[in-house]
Enzyme design. Sequence first.
Site, PDB file in Angstrom:
ATOM      1  N   GLU A   1     -27.422  -9.068  29.985  1.00 25.93           N
ATOM      2  CA  GLU A   1     -26.771  -9.879  31.013  1.00 25.93           C
ATOM      3  C   GLU A   1     -27.664  -9.971  32.251  1.00 25.93           C
ATOM      4  O   GLU A   1     -27.599  -9.097  33.129  1.00 25.93           O
ATOM      5  CB  GLU A   1     -25.444  -9.236  31.430  1.00 25.93           C
ATOM      6  CG  GLU A   1     -24.424  -9.132  30.330  1.00 25.93           C
ATOM      7  CD  GLU A   1     -23.017  -9.146  30.898  1.00 25.93           C
ATOM      8  OE1 GLU A   1     -22.246 -10.012  30.501  1.00 25.93           O
ATOM      9  OE2 GLU A   1     -22.709  -8.313  31.759  1.00 25.93           O
TER      10      GLU A   1
ATOM     11  N   SER B   1     -22.506 -16.443  32.442  1.00 23.68           N
ATOM     12  CA  SER B   1     -22.107 -17.858  32.486  1.00 23.68           C
ATOM     13  C   SER B   1     -22.127 -18.533  31.125  1.00 23.68           C
ATOM     14  O   SER B   1     -22.650 -19.642  30.972  1.00 23.68           O
ATOM     15  CB  SER B   1     -22.974 -18.624  33.486  1.00 23.68           C
ATOM     16  OG  SER B   1     -22.754 -18.109  34.780  1.00 23.68           O
TER      17      SER B   1
ATOM     18  N   GLY C   1     -17.210 -13.566  30.977  1.00 23.51           N
ATOM     19  CA  GLY C   1     -16.366 -13.257  32.128  1.00 23.51           C
ATOM     20  C   GLY C   1     -15.416 -14.393  32.442  1.00 23.51           C
ATOM     21  O   GLY C   1     -14.399 -14.580  31.769  1.00 23.51           O
TER      22      GLY C   1
ATOM     23  N   ASN D   1     -14.435 -10.185  29.035  1.00 22.97           N
ATOM     24  CA  ASN D   1     -14.389  -9.255  30.164  1.00 22.97           C
ATOM     25  C   ASN D   1     -13.530  -9.879  31.266  1.00 22.97           C
ATOM     26  O   ASN D   1     -13.986 -10.734  32.010  1.00 22.97           O
ATOM     27  CB  ASN D   1     -15.830  -9.001  30.652  1.00 22.97           C
ATOM     28  CG  ASN D   1     -15.886  -8.050  31.835  1.00 22.97           C
ATOM     29  OD1 ASN D   1     -14.866  -7.460  32.205  1.00 22.97           O
ATOM     30  ND2 ASN D   1     -17.064  -7.904  32.414  1.00 22.97           N
ATOM     31  N   TRP D   2     -12.285  -9.415  31.333  1.00 29.16           N
ATOM     32  CA  TRP D   2     -11.344 -10.023  32.292  1.00 29.16           C
ATOM     33  C   TRP D   2     -11.632  -9.595  33.738  1.00 29.16           C
ATOM     34  O   TRP D   2     -11.002 -10.099  34.661  1.00 29.16           O
ATOM     35  CB  TRP D   2      -9.908  -9.648  31.934  1.00 29.16           C
ATOM     36  CG  TRP D   2      -9.403 -10.270  30.659  1.00 29.16           C
ATOM     37  CD1 TRP D   2     -10.083 -11.139  29.822  1.00 29.16           C
ATOM     38  CD2 TRP D   2      -8.110 -10.075  30.064  1.00 29.16           C
ATOM     39  NE1 TRP D   2      -9.282 -11.483  28.759  1.00 29.16           N
ATOM     40  CE2 TRP D   2      -8.077 -10.847  28.881  1.00 29.16           C
ATOM     41  CE3 TRP D   2      -6.984  -9.333  30.413  1.00 29.16           C
ATOM     42  CZ2 TRP D   2      -6.944 -10.884  28.050  1.00 29.16           C
ATOM     43  CZ3 TRP D   2      -5.863  -9.367  29.587  1.00 29.16           C
ATOM     44  CH2 TRP D   2      -5.847 -10.145  28.426  1.00 29.16           C
ATOM     45  N   LYS D   3     -12.526  -8.645  33.903  1.00 29.47           N
ATOM     46  CA  LYS D   3     -12.866  -8.147  35.247  1.00 29.47           C
ATOM     47  C   LYS D   3     -11.585  -7.911  36.055  1.00 29.47           C
ATOM     48  O   LYS D   3     -10.621  -7.366  35.532  1.00 29.47           O
ATOM     49  CB  LYS D   3     -13.808  -9.140  35.939  1.00 29.47           C
ATOM     50  CG  LYS D   3     -15.056  -9.433  35.119  1.00 29.47           C
ATOM     51  CD  LYS D   3     -16.131 -10.151  35.909  1.00 29.47           C
ATOM     52  CE  LYS D   3     -17.342 -10.409  35.029  1.00 29.47           C
ATOM     53  NZ  LYS D   3     -18.492 -10.954  35.752  1.00 29.47           N
TER      54      LYS D   3
ATOM     55  N   HIS E   1     -22.169  -2.127  33.310  1.00 31.67           N
ATOM     56  CA  HIS E   1     -22.111  -3.526  33.768  1.00 31.67           C
ATOM     57  C   HIS E   1     -22.766  -3.630  35.145  1.00 31.67           C
ATOM     58  O   HIS E   1     -22.651  -2.705  35.960  1.00 31.67           O
ATOM     59  CB  HIS E   1     -20.652  -3.989  33.831  1.00 31.67           C
ATOM     60  CG  HIS E   1     -20.537  -5.471  34.039  1.00 31.67           C
ATOM     61  ND1 HIS E   1     -20.718  -6.044  35.277  1.00 31.67           N
ATOM     62  CD2 HIS E   1     -20.331  -6.483  33.167  1.00 31.67           C
ATOM     63  CE1 HIS E   1     -20.593  -7.357  35.153  1.00 31.67           C
ATOM     64  NE2 HIS E   1     -20.366  -7.650  33.886  1.00 31.67           N
TER      65      HIS E   1
HETATM   66  P1  PGA Z   1     -19.527 -14.514  33.633  1.00 35.05           P
HETATM   67  O1  PGA Z   1     -19.546 -12.926  33.555  1.00 35.05           O
HETATM   68  O2  PGA Z   1     -19.289 -15.018  32.235  1.00 35.05           O
HETATM   69  O3  PGA Z   1     -18.412 -14.840  34.568  1.00 35.05           O
HETATM   70  O4  PGA Z   1     -20.862 -14.940  34.144  1.00 35.05           O
HETATM   71  C1  PGA Z   1     -20.166 -12.255  32.490  1.00 35.05           C
HETATM   72  C2  PGA Z   1     -20.158 -10.784  32.762  1.00 35.05           C
HETATM   73  O5  PGA Z   1     -20.390 -10.378  33.912  1.00 35.05           O
HETATM   74  O6  PGA Z   1     -19.909  -9.987  31.845  1.00 35.05           O
END
Ligand code: PGA
Length: 248
Positions: A162, A210, A231, A6-8, A92
């Site tokens: 999540e 994380s 992420g 998930n590149w956000k 999400h």
């Molecule tokens: P993160 O994000 O790996 O940076 O904690 C995960 C997510 O929100 O899908």
Amino acid sequence: MLLVANWKAYVDDLARARELFSLAKRLVRKESGVRVVLAPPAPFLSALASGNTSSVLFAAQDISATTGGAQTGEVIAGAYASAGAAYAIIGHSERRAQGDTNAIVAEKLSRSLAQGLLPILCIGEHERDSDGHYLAGVREQLTTAFAPLTLKERKKIIVAYEPLWAINKSADQSIRPSDLTEMVLYLRKVLGEFLPGKGASHVLVLYGGSVEPGNERGLAASSQIDGFLVGHASVDSTTFAQLVRELA
Ligand code: PGA
């Protein structure tokens, strides 16, 4: 194992997006047993996905709950499908924080399924309490999502657990493998109410929050999950490569 990157809003440059995609393609060619799905910012999707012959697939980070028409700024499921997405991340926590209720999430699931996008349904509690009240919220998220769907549709949903308290932190603040194992058992029990027989055991369950090279192996080894939604560690070439190799 399935690794969804998930590149956000971390990637704002097409050249960088192409680099990460090339890396993903190289990695999946070498490391068997790992399937990679990339969720780039919407404007890059088509440029990456067009002509893609690799096994790397693409996801929308979100879709519109609307059916289109006079809806400035909305990107509907059909547009994502046409641009090359095979999956859609739905619900999400960062979208829920912007107003996506369970009812909106349910709408988005049906829009996604109607256009042939496989939904990756995100659920998870804000925080934990010692009495286990947080489980009720997670149950509610699952039931409001699954209840309106047909059996055939339910079987297509990928569930990404999540917990919000673990997102965007670091490996040492993420979930413990034993706690994840417990949660996955709970999720499959709830899913059993919607999928008869062995149905619930066939649902793909991912973990996100994380996931880094420091905790991925431990989580994968002990918690009966089918993969990860990653992420920040997915937009760094070094950590992303480590994550894929560790899962192979
Ligand atoms: P993160 O994000 O790996 O940076 O904690 C995960 C997510 O929100 O899908």
